[in-house]
Design a protein around this motif. Structure first.
Motif, PDB file in Angstrom:
ATOM      1  N   LEU A  28       1.061  -1.319  -0.016  1.00 12.68           N
ATOM      2  CA  LEU A  28       0.137  -0.118   0.002  1.00 12.68           C
ATOM      3  C   LEU A  28       0.331   1.319   0.026  1.00 12.68           C
ATOM      4  CD1 LEU A  28      -2.485  -0.966   2.614  1.00 12.68           C
ATOM      5  CD2 LEU A  28      -2.623  -0.902   0.282  1.00 12.68           C
ATOM      6  N   VAL A  29       1.935   1.263   0.203  1.00 10.96           N
ATOM      7  CA  VAL A  29       2.974   2.413   0.175  1.00 10.96           C
ATOM      8  C   VAL A  29       2.855   3.328  -0.834  1.00 10.96           C
ATOM      9  CG1 VAL A  29       5.439   3.290   0.478  1.00 10.96           C
ATOM     10  CG2 VAL A  29       4.817   1.472   2.021  1.00 10.96           C
ATOM     11  N   PRO A  30       2.645   3.096  -2.058  1.00 12.33           N
ATOM     12  CA  PRO A  30       3.146   3.505  -2.959  1.00 12.33           C
ATOM     13  C   PRO A  30       1.574   4.074  -3.385  1.00 12.33           C
ATOM     14  CG  PRO A  30       3.825   1.564  -4.005  1.00 12.33           C
ATOM     15  CD  PRO A  30       3.414   1.333  -2.415  1.00 12.33           C
ATOM     16  N   TYR A  31       0.433   3.785  -3.194  1.00 10.71           N
ATOM     17  CA  TYR A  31      -0.379   4.361  -2.908  1.00 10.71           C
ATOM     18  C   TYR A  31      -0.701   5.426  -1.548  1.00 10.71           C
ATOM     19  CZ  TYR A  31      -2.161   0.459  -5.892  1.00 10.71           C
ATOM     20  OH  TYR A  31      -2.076  -0.471  -7.159  1.00 10.71           O
ATOM     21  N   LEU A  32      -0.132   5.157  -0.759  1.00 10.31           N
ATOM     22  CA  LEU A  32      -0.397   6.215  -0.063  1.00 10.31           C
ATOM     23  C   LEU A  32       0.745   7.648  -0.200  1.00 10.31           C
ATOM     24  CD1 LEU A  32       0.073   3.885   3.764  1.00 10.31           C
ATOM     25  CD2 LEU A  32      -2.200   5.183   3.357  1.00 10.31           C
ATOM     26  N   VAL A  33       1.119   7.348  -0.556  1.00 13.34           N
ATOM     27  CA  VAL A  33       2.444   8.075  -1.383  1.00 13.34           C
ATOM     28  C   VAL A  33       2.013   8.722  -2.142  1.00 13.34           C
ATOM     29  CG1 VAL A  33       4.271   9.036  -2.176  1.00 13.34           C
ATOM     30  CG2 VAL A  33       4.871   7.212  -0.311  1.00 13.34           C
ATOM     31  N   SER A  34       1.511   8.615  -3.153  1.00 13.07           N
ATOM     32  CA  SER A  34       0.575   9.111  -4.020  1.00 13.07           C
ATOM     33  C   SER A  34      -0.498  10.040  -3.513  1.00 13.07           C
ATOM     34  CB  SER A  34      -0.502   8.199  -5.155  1.00 13.07           C
ATOM     35  OG  SER A  34       1.223   6.940  -5.732  1.00 13.07           O
ATOM     36  N   GLY A  35      -1.725   9.004  -2.980  1.00  9.52           N
ATOM     37  CA  GLY A  35      -2.448   9.709  -2.052  1.00  9.52           C
ATOM     38  C   GLY A  35      -2.324  11.089  -1.648  1.00  9.52           C
ATOM     39  N   THR A  36      -1.059  11.022  -1.097  1.00  7.75           N
ATOM     40  CA  THR A  36      -0.558  12.075   0.122  1.00  7.75           C
ATOM     41  C   THR A  36      -0.534  13.376  -0.910  1.00  7.75           C
ATOM     42  OG1 THR A  36       0.390  10.985   1.859  1.00  7.75           O
ATOM     43  CG2 THR A  36       1.481  13.653   2.006  1.00  7.75           C
ATOM     44  N   ALA A  37       0.068  12.677  -2.272  1.00  7.21           N
ATOM     45  CA  ALA A  37       1.122  14.057  -2.822  1.00  7.21           C
ATOM     46  C   ALA A  37      -0.640  14.494  -3.212  1.00  7.21           C
ATOM     47  CB  ALA A  37       1.754  13.302  -3.764  1.00  7.21           C
ATOM     48  N   ILE A  38      -1.348  14.026  -3.772  1.00  2.00           N
ATOM     49  CA  ILE A  38      -2.553  14.609  -4.709  1.00  2.00           C
ATOM     50  C   ILE A  38      -3.079  15.614  -3.552  1.00  2.00           C
ATOM     51  CG2 ILE A  38      -4.950  13.879  -5.117  1.00  2.00           C
ATOM     52  CD1 ILE A  38      -3.539  11.519  -6.921  1.00  2.00           C
ATOM     53  N   VAL A  39      -3.011  14.571  -2.382  1.00  2.20           N
ATOM     54  CA  VAL A  39      -3.785  16.038  -0.944  1.00  2.20           C
ATOM     55  C   VAL A  39      -3.559  17.189  -0.779  1.00  2.20           C
ATOM     56  CG1 VAL A  39      -4.397  15.743   0.946  1.00  2.20           C
ATOM     57  CG2 VAL A  39      -5.103  13.583  -0.278  1.00  2.20           C
ATOM     58  N   LEU A  40      -1.656  17.617  -0.851  1.00  3.50           N
ATOM     59  CA  LEU A  40      -1.266  18.422  -0.727  1.00  3.50           C
ATOM     60  C   LEU A  40      -1.439  19.302  -2.287  1.00  3.50           C
ATOM     61  CD1 LEU A  40       2.235  16.729   0.747  1.00  3.50           C
ATOM     62  CD2 LEU A  40       0.374  18.051   1.714  1.00  3.50           C
ATOM     63  N   VAL A  41      -0.878  18.595  -3.111  1.00  2.80           N
ATOM     64  CA  VAL A  41      -1.447  19.089  -4.121  1.00  2.80           C
ATOM     65  C   VAL A  41      -2.802  19.794  -4.376  1.00  2.80           C
ATOM     66  CG1 VAL A  41      -1.220  19.824  -6.695  1.00  2.80           C
ATOM     67  CG2 VAL A  41       0.565  18.486  -5.730  1.00  2.80           C
ATOM     68  N   LEU A  42      -3.783  19.260  -4.076  1.00  6.83           N
ATOM     69  CA  LEU A  42      -5.531  19.643  -4.015  1.00  6.83           C
ATOM     70  C   LEU A  42      -5.432  21.150  -3.059  1.00  6.83           C
ATOM     71  CD1 LEU A  42      -7.248  17.233  -5.093  1.00  6.83           C
ATOM     72  CD2 LEU A  42      -6.656  18.805  -6.243  1.00  6.83           C
TER      73      LEU A  42
END
Length: 52
Positions: A28-42
């Motif tokens: 799940l680590v790649p999904y967590l990193v991607s999700g965190t990046a998307i939330v930060l950008v938004l």
């Protein structure tokens, strides 16, 4: 001797538990990193739009 065996058994059990948790979470680590990046950008975009 009994206390030492008990401590070693507890450490072994803790190591096995940590290993099983890591095997469950690792995919799940790649999904967590991607999700965190998307939330930060938004969040950054939202902050820039709503700022006076």
């Amino acid at each position: 001797m009994r206390k030492t065996r008990s401590i070693l058994f507890t450490l072994l059990l803790a190591a096995v538990t940590v290993r099983v948790l890591w095997l469950a979470i690792e995919p799940l680590v790649p999904y967590l990193v991607s999700g965190t990046a998307i939330v930060l950008v938004l969040g950054f975009v939202y902050y820039r739009i709503t700022r006076w």
